[in-house]
Design an enzyme around this catalytic site. Structure first.
Site, PDB file in Angstrom:
ATOM      1  N   SER A 270       0.847  -1.194   0.000  1.00  0.00           N
ATOM      2  CA  SER A 270       0.000   0.000   0.000  1.00  0.00           C
ATOM      3  C   SER A 270       0.878   1.238   0.000  1.00  0.00           C
ATOM      4  O   SER A 270       1.994   1.214   0.534  1.00  0.00           O
ATOM      5  CB  SER A 270      -0.866   0.021   1.269  1.00  0.00           C
ATOM      6  OG  SER A 270      -1.478   1.275   1.433  1.00  0.00           O
TER       7      SER A 270
ATOM      8  N   TYR B 243      -1.652  -0.720  10.620  1.00  0.00           N
ATOM      9  CA  TYR B 243      -1.884  -1.074   9.203  1.00  0.00           C
ATOM     10  C   TYR B 243      -0.706  -0.614   8.346  1.00  0.00           C
ATOM     11  O   TYR B 243      -0.156  -1.395   7.561  1.00  0.00           O
ATOM     12  CB  TYR B 243      -3.179  -0.429   8.695  1.00  0.00           C
ATOM     13  CG  TYR B 243      -3.405  -0.670   7.213  1.00  0.00           C
ATOM     14  CD1 TYR B 243      -3.802  -1.921   6.746  1.00  0.00           C
ATOM     15  CD2 TYR B 243      -3.193   0.344   6.275  1.00  0.00           C
ATOM     16  CE1 TYR B 243      -3.989  -2.152   5.386  1.00  0.00           C
ATOM     17  CE2 TYR B 243      -3.383   0.122   4.916  1.00  0.00           C
ATOM     18  CZ  TYR B 243      -3.776  -1.125   4.481  1.00  0.00           C
ATOM     19  OH  TYR B 243      -3.953  -1.360   3.133  1.00  0.00           O
TER      20      TYR B 243
HETATM   21  N1  NAP Z   1      -8.717  -0.488  -1.150  1.00  0.00           N
HETATM   22  C1  NAP Z   1      -7.665   0.298  -0.958  1.00  0.00           C
HETATM   23  O1  NAP Z   1      -7.788   1.535  -0.918  1.00  0.00           O
HETATM   24  C2  NAP Z   1      -6.296  -0.298  -0.793  1.00  0.00           C
HETATM   25  C3  NAP Z   1      -5.204   0.569  -0.777  1.00  0.00           C
HETATM   26  C4  NAP Z   1      -3.937   0.049  -0.589  1.00  0.00           C
HETATM   27  C5  NAP Z   1      -3.767  -1.317  -0.441  1.00  0.00           C
HETATM   28  N2  NAP Z   1      -4.843  -2.153  -0.454  1.00  0.00           N
HETATM   29  C6  NAP Z   1      -4.608  -3.582  -0.236  1.00  0.00           C
HETATM   30  O2  NAP Z   1      -5.229  -4.334  -1.248  1.00  0.00           O
HETATM   31  C7  NAP Z   1      -5.503  -5.644  -0.749  1.00  0.00           C
HETATM   32  C8  NAP Z   1      -6.925  -6.032  -1.133  1.00  0.00           C
HETATM   33  O3  NAP Z   1      -7.815  -5.192  -0.430  1.00  0.00           O
HETATM   34  P1  NAP Z   1      -9.164  -4.625  -1.060  1.00  0.00           P
HETATM   35  O4  NAP Z   1      -9.037  -3.168  -1.078  1.00  0.00           O
HETATM   36  O5  NAP Z   1      -9.522  -5.346  -2.291  1.00  0.00           O
HETATM   37  O6  NAP Z   1     -10.184  -4.941   0.136  1.00  0.00           O
HETATM   38  P2  NAP Z   1     -11.351  -6.011   0.315  1.00  0.00           P
HETATM   39  O7  NAP Z   1     -12.385  -5.830  -0.724  1.00  0.00           O
HETATM   40  O8  NAP Z   1     -11.755  -5.909   1.738  1.00  0.00           O
HETATM   41  O9  NAP Z   1     -10.616  -7.385   0.053  1.00  0.00           O
HETATM   42  C9  NAP Z   1      -9.808  -8.007   1.006  1.00  0.00           C
HETATM   43  C10 NAP Z   1      -9.756  -9.481   0.686  1.00  0.00           C
HETATM   44  O10 NAP Z   1      -8.905 -10.127   1.630  1.00  0.00           O
HETATM   45  C11 NAP Z   1      -9.545 -11.322   2.041  1.00  0.00           C
HETATM   46  N3  NAP Z   1      -9.076 -11.730   3.353  1.00  0.00           N
HETATM   47  C12 NAP Z   1      -9.024 -11.001   4.496  1.00  0.00           C
HETATM   48  N4  NAP Z   1      -8.561 -11.744   5.500  1.00  0.00           N
HETATM   49  C13 NAP Z   1      -8.309 -12.973   4.988  1.00  0.00           C
HETATM   50  C14 NAP Z   1      -7.822 -14.177   5.521  1.00  0.00           C
HETATM   51  N5  NAP Z   1      -7.480 -14.291   6.817  1.00  0.00           N
HETATM   52  N6  NAP Z   1      -7.675 -15.243   4.707  1.00  0.00           N
HETATM   53  C15 NAP Z   1      -8.028 -15.150   3.404  1.00  0.00           C
HETATM   54  N7  NAP Z   1      -8.486 -14.044   2.832  1.00  0.00           N
HETATM   55  C16 NAP Z   1      -8.631 -12.964   3.620  1.00  0.00           C
HETATM   56  C17 NAP Z   1     -11.024 -11.012   2.009  1.00  0.00           C
HETATM   57  O11 NAP Z   1     -11.768 -12.191   1.784  1.00  0.00           O
HETATM   58  P3  NAP Z   1     -12.592 -13.023   2.869  1.00  0.00           P
HETATM   59  O12 NAP Z   1     -13.149 -12.033   3.830  1.00  0.00           O
HETATM   60  O13 NAP Z   1     -13.599 -13.743   2.047  1.00  0.00           O
HETATM   61  O14 NAP Z   1     -11.586 -13.954   3.461  1.00  0.00           O
HETATM   62  C18 NAP Z   1     -11.117 -10.141   0.770  1.00  0.00           C
HETATM   63  O15 NAP Z   1     -11.279 -10.934  -0.373  1.00  0.00           O
HETATM   64  C19 NAP Z   1      -5.240  -5.598   0.750  1.00  0.00           C
HETATM   65  O16 NAP Z   1      -3.992  -6.186   1.032  1.00  0.00           O
HETATM   66  C20 NAP Z   1      -5.212  -4.117   1.044  1.00  0.00           C
HETATM   67  O17 NAP Z   1      -4.439  -3.802   2.182  1.00  0.00           O
HETATM   68  C21 NAP Z   1      -6.094  -1.675  -0.641  1.00  0.00           C
END
Ligand code: NAP
Length: 249
Positions: free
Chosen positions: A144, A157
């Site tokens: 991130s 985080y």
């Molecule tokens: N959205 C942003 O603004 C942003 C910015 C920077 C970085 N990121 C990074 O991008 C990545 C994806 O996030 P996103 O934004 O797409 O959010 P999201 O829609 O909340 O997706 C997160 C995913 O992680 C899975 N997950 C969480 N805990 C887990 C576990 N213990 N085992 C297996 N799967 C798990 C969730 O699936 P289940 O709940 O079904 O397990 C979900 O599919 C993350 O690493 C996040 O930190 C996001």
């Protein structure tokens, strides 16, 4: 954007929503077989059905090493050895340091750091074998922009994401010479479910408000970046890629 990923076998963790789901769709569009990992069975099964025959849904908790190992064995049995891993699963739970519920810290460290380590470890032999066979082999760690910047109330985080950045650099030093491309994709604000589970209501409302202040990215924007990076010729490692909304600065 489409990239040629024919013949590749990909695993995407956190494929049940947001960036992971978009990446799975994008890699499948490029011709890869995709294994979808997540805890929400209904979501990954729905996505696998949408993608079609070359998608496999697997319930796994990346914070549980055995669960990831079991999933790895299932993918190999179904699709053969893996050559592309997107370690994307993550959680973001903000709160003031002095009042944070510390189980939220454990969840972030367990998912964002340990989860990436367990995922990498479960598939590294496959990636090394692919590289030895002269193929592209990719371990993509999703970090991130928070790993480089400071946000009050997001200390844990952002620390996990700084760890992802340094883990990537060190794994790159360890595996680059053996042909495995370790890379870190670092998004800025993306419209996903991230943060929906945080229990500090004020922080949750603040996050929702931030997301309305500028035009934020769509999950597909990050999926494009992943597809671009893993499609590059074998000699090229797009090692660190920051992708932010233009107006985030
Ligand atoms: N959205 C942003 O603004 C942003 C910015 C920077 C970085 N990121 C990074 O991008 C990545 C994806 O996030 P996103 O934004 O797409 O959010 P999201 O829609 O909340 O997706 C997160 C995913 O992680 C899975 N997950 C969480 N805990 C887990 C576990 N213990 N085992 C297996 N799967 C798990 C969730 O699936 P289940 O709940 O079904 O397990 C979900 O599919 C993350 O690493 C996040 O930190 C996001």
């Amino acid at each position: 954007m489409t990239n040629n990923l024919t013949g590749r076998v990909a695993v995407i963790t956190g494929a049940s929503s947001g960036i992971g789901a978009a990446t799975a769709r994008q890699l499948a569009r490029g011709g890869a077989k995709v294994a979808l990992l997540g805890r929400r069975k209904d979501r990954i099964e729905e996505l696998a059905a949408e993608i079609g025959g070359d998608a496999l849904a697997m319930v796994a908790d990346v914070g549980d090493q055995q669960s990831v190992r079991d999933a790895a064995a299932t993918v190999r049995a179904a699709f053969g050895p893996v050559d592309l891993v997107v370690a994307n699963a993550g959680v973001m739970l903000a709160a003031p340091f002095e009042s944070a519920l510390t189980d939220e810290w454990d969840q972030m460290v367990g998912t964002n750091i340990n989860g990436l380590l367990y995922t990498g470890r479960a598939f590294i032999d496959d990636l090394l074998a692919a590289a030895s066979a002269g193929k592209q082999a990719d371990l993509v760690l999703v970090g991130s922009i928070g790993g480089h910047t400071v946000f009050p109330n997001y200390a844990v985080y952002t620390a996990t994401k700084a760890a992802v950045a340094h883990l990537t650099r060190n794994l790159r030093a360890e595996f680059g010479p053996r042909g495995v491309r370790v890379k870190n994709i670092e998004p800025g604000f993306v419209g996903t479910e991230l943060g929906a589970g945080m229990r500090d209501e004020q922080q949750r409302a603040g996050l929702e408000q931030w997301r309305t202040q500028i035009e934020i990215l769509e999950p597909g924007d990050i999926a494009d970046a992943v597809a671009y990076a893993v499609s590059a010729p074998k000699r090229v490692n797009v090692a660190e890629l920051i992708v932010v909304p233009t107006h985030q600065g």
